[in-house]
Design a protein around this motif. Sequence first.
Motif, PDB file in Angstrom:
ATOM      1  N   MET A  34       0.827  -1.206   0.000  1.00 29.99           N
ATOM      2  CA  MET A  34       0.000   0.000   0.000  1.00 29.99           C
ATOM      3  C   MET A  34       0.863   1.258   0.000  1.00 29.99           C
ATOM      4  O   MET A  34       1.998   1.229   0.476  1.00 29.99           O
ATOM      5  N   CYS A  35       0.278   2.343  -0.500  1.00 33.05           N
ATOM      6  CA  CYS A  35       0.945   3.636  -0.400  1.00 33.05           C
ATOM      7  C   CYS A  35       0.929   4.066   1.072  1.00 33.05           C
ATOM      8  O   CYS A  35       0.212   3.481   1.895  1.00 33.05           O
ATOM      9  N   LEU A  36       1.706   5.074   1.384  1.00 32.23           N
ATOM     10  CA  LEU A  36       1.833   5.520   2.779  1.00 32.23           C
ATOM     11  C   LEU A  36       0.490   5.941   3.367  1.00 32.23           C
ATOM     12  O   LEU A  36       0.169   5.591   4.501  1.00 32.23           O
ATOM     13  N   SER A  37      -0.314   6.647   2.592  1.00 33.70           N
ATOM     14  CA  SER A  37      -1.608   7.123   3.075  1.00 33.70           C
ATOM     15  C   SER A  37      -2.559   5.959   3.385  1.00 33.70           C
ATOM     16  O   SER A  37      -3.189   5.933   4.447  1.00 33.70           O
ATOM     17  N   CYS A  38      -2.659   5.008   2.471  1.00 33.27           N
ATOM     18  CA  CYS A  38      -3.551   3.861   2.690  1.00 33.27           C
ATOM     19  C   CYS A  38      -3.040   2.964   3.816  1.00 33.27           C
ATOM     20  O   CYS A  38      -3.824   2.425   4.590  1.00 33.27           O
ATOM     21  N   LEU A  39      -1.725   2.835   3.930  1.00 38.15           N
ATOM     22  CA  LEU A  39      -1.146   2.050   5.018  1.00 38.15           C
ATOM     23  C   LEU A  39      -1.473   2.692   6.363  1.00 38.15           C
ATOM     24  O   LEU A  39      -1.856   2.004   7.309  1.00 38.15           O
ATOM     25  N   ALA A  40      -1.357   4.013   6.438  1.00 39.18           N
ATOM     26  CA  ALA A  40      -1.697   4.731   7.668  1.00 39.18           C
ATOM     27  C   ALA A  40      -3.165   4.523   8.023  1.00 39.18           C
ATOM     28  O   ALA A  40      -3.498   4.282   9.188  1.00 39.18           O
ATOM     29  N   ASN A  41      -4.037   4.590   7.021  1.00 38.15           N
ATOM     30  CA  ASN A  41      -5.466   4.345   7.270  1.00 38.15           C
ATOM     31  C   ASN A  41      -5.698   2.916   7.759  1.00 38.15           C
ATOM     32  O   ASN A  41      -6.476   2.699   8.686  1.00 38.15           O
ATOM     33  N   GLU A  42      -5.042   1.960   7.137  1.00 39.34           N
ATOM     34  CA  GLU A  42      -5.186   0.546   7.513  1.00 39.34           C
ATOM     35  C   GLU A  42      -4.767   0.315   8.966  1.00 39.34           C
ATOM     36  O   GLU A  42      -5.411  -0.432   9.700  1.00 39.34           O
ATOM     37  N   LEU A  43      -3.674   0.965   9.369  1.00 42.19           N
ATOM     38  CA  LEU A  43      -3.130   0.764  10.716  1.00 42.19           C
ATOM     39  C   LEU A  43      -3.685   1.761  11.737  1.00 42.19           C
ATOM     40  O   LEU A  43      -3.336   1.696  12.921  1.00 42.19           O
ATOM     41  N   GLU A  44      -4.514   2.693  11.259  1.00 39.18           N
ATOM     42  CA  GLU A  44      -5.116   3.723  12.106  1.00 39.18           C
ATOM     43  C   GLU A  44      -4.066   4.548  12.853  1.00 39.18           C
ATOM     44  O   GLU A  44      -4.127   4.744  14.070  1.00 39.18           O
ATOM     45  N   VAL A  45      -3.069   5.018  12.072  1.00 40.30           N
ATOM     46  CA  VAL A  45      -2.014   5.893  12.589  1.00 40.30           C
ATOM     47  C   VAL A  45      -1.828   7.044  11.604  1.00 40.30           C
ATOM     48  O   VAL A  45      -2.386   7.038  10.509  1.00 40.30           O
ATOM     49  N   GLU A  46      -1.043   8.014  11.995  1.00 38.77           N
ATOM     50  CA  GLU A  46      -0.721   9.137  11.114  1.00 38.77           C
ATOM     51  C   GLU A  46       0.439   8.744  10.190  1.00 38.77           C
ATOM     52  O   GLU A  46       1.287   7.928  10.570  1.00 38.77           O
TER      53      GLU A  46
END
Length: 66
Positions: A34-46
Motif C-alpha cells: 500500500m501507499c503511505l496514506s492507505c497504510l496509515a489508514n489501515e493501521l489507524e495511525v498518522e
Amino acid sequence: MKKDFNCIVCGEPVEKVSHALCRKLFDKNTKKIMCLSCLANELEVETSDLIEKAKEFKEAGCTLFK
C-alpha cells in the motif's frame, strides 16, 4: 530487475519506504503493498508516525530500508 508496485487500495504508485514498511509490518513476502496514506489508514495511525518508524528501522540496520 526493479519491480514497480501500485497500492492495492487506491492504485497509486508505491514509494520505496511504503513498500519496505508493508514488508516489515505484514510479512517479508506480502502481496499487501500500500501507499503511505492507505497504510496509515489501515493501521489507524498518522503518516508521520509511519515515517518516524521507518527511520527507526533504518537506523536499527534493517536491510529493507536501504
